[in-house]
Design an enzyme around this catalytic site. Sequence first.
Site, PDB file in Angstrom:
ATOM      1  N   GLY A 192       0.781  -1.234   0.000  1.00  0.00           N
ATOM      2  CA  GLY A 192       0.000   0.000   0.000  1.00  0.00           C
ATOM      3  C   GLY A 192       0.809   1.278   0.000  1.00  0.00           C
ATOM      4  N   PRO A 236       4.686  -5.025  -1.010  1.00  0.00           N
ATOM      5  CA  PRO A 236       4.536  -3.878  -1.904  1.00  0.00           C
ATOM      6  C   PRO A 236       4.311  -4.313  -3.358  1.00  0.00           C
ATOM      7  CG  PRO A 236       6.835  -4.160  -1.238  1.00  0.00           C
ATOM      8  CD  PRO A 236       6.069  -5.268  -0.607  1.00  0.00           C
ATOM      9  N   GLY A 237       3.364  -3.678  -4.018  1.00  0.00           N
ATOM     10  CA  GLY A 237       3.146  -3.936  -5.445  1.00  0.00           C
ATOM     11  C   GLY A 237       3.467  -2.672  -6.212  1.00  0.00           C
ATOM     12  N   ARG A 238       2.584  -1.660  -6.028  1.00  0.00           N
ATOM     13  CA  ARG A 238       2.725  -0.382  -6.729  1.00  0.00           C
ATOM     14  C   ARG A 238       4.107   0.248  -6.528  1.00  0.00           C
ATOM     15  NH1 ARG A 238      -1.853   2.945  -7.306  1.00  0.00           N
ATOM     16  NH2 ARG A 238      -2.736   1.649  -5.665  1.00  0.00           N
ATOM     17  N   ARG A 273      -7.758   3.528 -14.329  1.00  0.00           N
ATOM     18  CA  ARG A 273      -7.654   4.159 -13.010  1.00  0.00           C
ATOM     19  C   ARG A 273      -8.267   5.561 -12.932  1.00  0.00           C
ATOM     20  NH1 ARG A 273      -3.608   5.123 -10.400  1.00  0.00           N
ATOM     21  NH2 ARG A 273      -4.340   4.329  -8.414  1.00  0.00           N
ATOM     22  N   TYR A 303     -10.982   5.536 -10.128  1.00  0.00           N
ATOM     23  CA  TYR A 303     -10.578   6.113  -8.832  1.00  0.00           C
ATOM     24  C   TYR A 303     -10.289   7.614  -8.910  1.00  0.00           C
ATOM     25  CZ  TYR A 303      -8.987   1.203  -8.631  1.00  0.00           C
ATOM     26  OH  TYR A 303      -8.867  -0.151  -8.731  1.00  0.00           O
ATOM     27  N   CYS A 346     -15.755   4.622 -26.917  1.00  0.00           N
ATOM     28  CA  CYS A 346     -17.062   5.247 -27.099  1.00  0.00           C
ATOM     29  C   CYS A 346     -17.664   5.561 -25.745  1.00  0.00           C
ATOM     30  CB  CYS A 346     -17.955   4.297 -27.860  1.00  0.00           C
ATOM     31  SG  CYS A 346     -18.161   4.861 -29.508  1.00  0.00           S
ATOM     32  N   TYR A 350      -1.225  -1.538 -11.916  1.00  0.00           N
ATOM     33  CA  TYR A 350      -2.669  -1.558 -12.161  1.00  0.00           C
ATOM     34  C   TYR A 350      -3.041  -0.844 -13.466  1.00  0.00           C
ATOM     35  CZ  TYR A 350      -2.163  -2.807  -7.289  1.00  0.00           C
ATOM     36  OH  TYR A 350      -1.754  -3.409  -6.130  1.00  0.00           O
TER      37      TYR A 350
HETATM   38  N1  LLP Z   1      -1.286  -7.123  -0.431  1.00  0.00           N
HETATM   39  C1  LLP Z   1      -2.606  -7.293  -0.523  1.00  0.00           C
HETATM   40  C2  LLP Z   1      -3.257  -8.304   0.293  1.00  0.00           C
HETATM   41  C3  LLP Z   1      -3.357  -6.505  -1.392  1.00  0.00           C
HETATM   42  O1  LLP Z   1      -4.669  -6.674  -1.477  1.00  0.00           O
HETATM   43  C4  LLP Z   1      -2.695  -5.530  -2.196  1.00  0.00           C
HETATM   44  C5  LLP Z   1      -3.454  -4.692  -3.120  1.00  0.00           C
HETATM   45  C6  LLP Z   1      -1.299  -5.399  -2.071  1.00  0.00           C
HETATM   46  C7  LLP Z   1      -0.628  -6.205  -1.171  1.00  0.00           C
HETATM   47  C8  LLP Z   1      -0.491  -4.423  -2.879  1.00  0.00           C
HETATM   48  O2  LLP Z   1      -0.846  -3.113  -2.679  1.00  0.00           O
HETATM   49  P1  LLP Z   1       0.067  -1.965  -3.323  1.00  0.00           P
HETATM   50  O3  LLP Z   1       1.408  -2.000  -2.633  1.00  0.00           O
HETATM   51  O4  LLP Z   1       0.205  -2.254  -4.772  1.00  0.00           O
HETATM   52  O5  LLP Z   1      -0.688  -0.718  -3.077  1.00  0.00           O
HETATM   53  N2  LLP Z   1      -6.390  -1.357  -8.409  1.00  0.00           N
HETATM   54  C9  LLP Z   1      -6.095  -0.392  -7.378  1.00  0.00           C
HETATM   55  C10 LLP Z   1      -5.285  -0.997  -6.260  1.00  0.00           C
HETATM   56  C11 LLP Z   1      -5.936  -2.190  -5.637  1.00  0.00           C
HETATM   57  C12 LLP Z   1      -5.016  -2.855  -4.668  1.00  0.00           C
HETATM   58  C13 LLP Z   1      -5.556  -4.138  -4.201  1.00  0.00           C
HETATM   59  N3  LLP Z   1      -4.706  -4.812  -3.270  1.00  0.00           N
HETATM   60  C14 LLP Z   1      -5.379   0.792  -7.999  1.00  0.00           C
HETATM   61  O6  LLP Z   1      -5.211   0.810  -9.208  1.00  0.00           O
HETATM   62  O7  LLP Z   1      -5.017   1.734  -7.299  1.00  0.00           O
END
Ligand code: LLP
Length: 438
Positions: A248, A291-293, A334, A338, A365, A395
């Site tokens: 997150g 971490p993903g994003r 996005r 959002y 469209c 994402y």
């Molecule tokens: N761990 C869990 C259990 C999660 O559900 C998520 C994201 C992450 C880690 C990674 O979160 P990050 O570090 O990437 O923020 N589609 C949305 C974001 C949805 C995230 C869902 N879960 C967007 O485009 O902002």
Amino acid sequence: MWSKNVSFTNGELHLSGIPATKLAQDFGTPAFFIDEDDFRTRASAWNNALRDEFGSHAGTVYYAAKAFISTAVATWVKECGIGIDVCTGGELAVALAGGIDPQKIEVHGNNKSVSEIDRAVSVGVKTIVMDSIHEIDRVATVARSHKKVQGVMLRLTPGIQAHTHESISTAHEDVKFGFSIASGAAWAAVEKVLSHPELELRGFHSHIGSQIFGTDSFQLAADRLISLLAKYRDVYGRELPELDLGGGYGIAYLPGDETLEPGEVMPALRSAVTASCEKHKLNIPIISIEPGRAIVGPTTFTLYEVGTTKDVVLEDGKTRRYISVDGGMSDNIRPSLYDAEYHAVIAHRASSASTVNSRVVGKHCETGDIVIREINLPSDIAPGDLIAIPATGAYGRSMASNYNHVPRPPVVAVKDGKARVIVRRENEEDLLALDVKE
Ligand code: LLP
């Protein structure tokens, strides 16, 4: 905002020395360009920061595959020595195709199917994170059928309202995820897991939301989870070994935006965890994160070509210039979903033209097909110009669709001055491939 190997010479964007014009010529537009070196650097930075702060209590950095995954990216994850968090059978399949050791895989999801659970247990994933009472029974049944003991964690909702968009906030009470600590659901889940000898409870997990800034919410979540670890110790006379504090961490999308850096997050987490463990006289557990994003988001930009421009007079008499690009909500949902904001630049030339109030839109469209709602862009932008949008790595491609039967763009990895396709562009055949002819 831009990845590490992006530079501008005479107004032209270069990635690892390759000019935007050449990238567009060789790979077409729209396309995602990912800076492989930057991805590896970010993955390692989170891993090193976790290790620096927690030492022998450092667990695993699980890269959140949902942000973006492909077989090549899974290979990079493996080579960086980190783990991966998958939340569907599809993501698990890609992680395995990339050669990731199942012992570095954590499986999420609030409604895992029996076949997804079966695959996860049979390949031997390290942890399945439980999200409902039904699932606890299901995983136990599957583990029994494989004569295995499966490591599990419980996803908990610590009741925290993280300051981010409502759709990506996940740990307040009124959400579909996890077991509430406050309501007692979390404790009931603990007892349920312990009733199954096929399950080994490793600890607790929380993910409080996405695109979060500041460390307070993470620290509070850690404290609430640790209180429950203390209750477990008090009741059962032994300690659970692990806490996973999720992902997150926020990144910059616009010039001037801040980023939550590993060097800021990890010391804050360490002090919160240490203080809370001292308060409860607990040993410090193994700490993992997801971490993903923050790993993939800034590594990638999208390159579009401008197709048309149009001036529209607004109700207040002012003018807005609509700049239509050759992608849109099918490669970046996005902004519509959002209200996410992005930045854009002309990618292949300098411009000294004055700027005009502009809106960058896609080719779909739909009125809501907006890439950037409001931005001042040079007034000489014309059809054929290349536009680059930074920080589209998380994402973007992973949430892409075929809306209006638009083929999804490729992902091109660039490293050491060389570019290669890691996810190819879809074509008309792909679009027709699932249709059954009558
Ligand atoms: N761990 C869990 C259990 C999660 O559900 C998520 C994201 C992450 C880690 C990674 O979160 P990050 O570090 O990437 O923020 N589609 C949305 C974001 C949805 C995230 C869902 N879960 C967007 O485009 O902002």
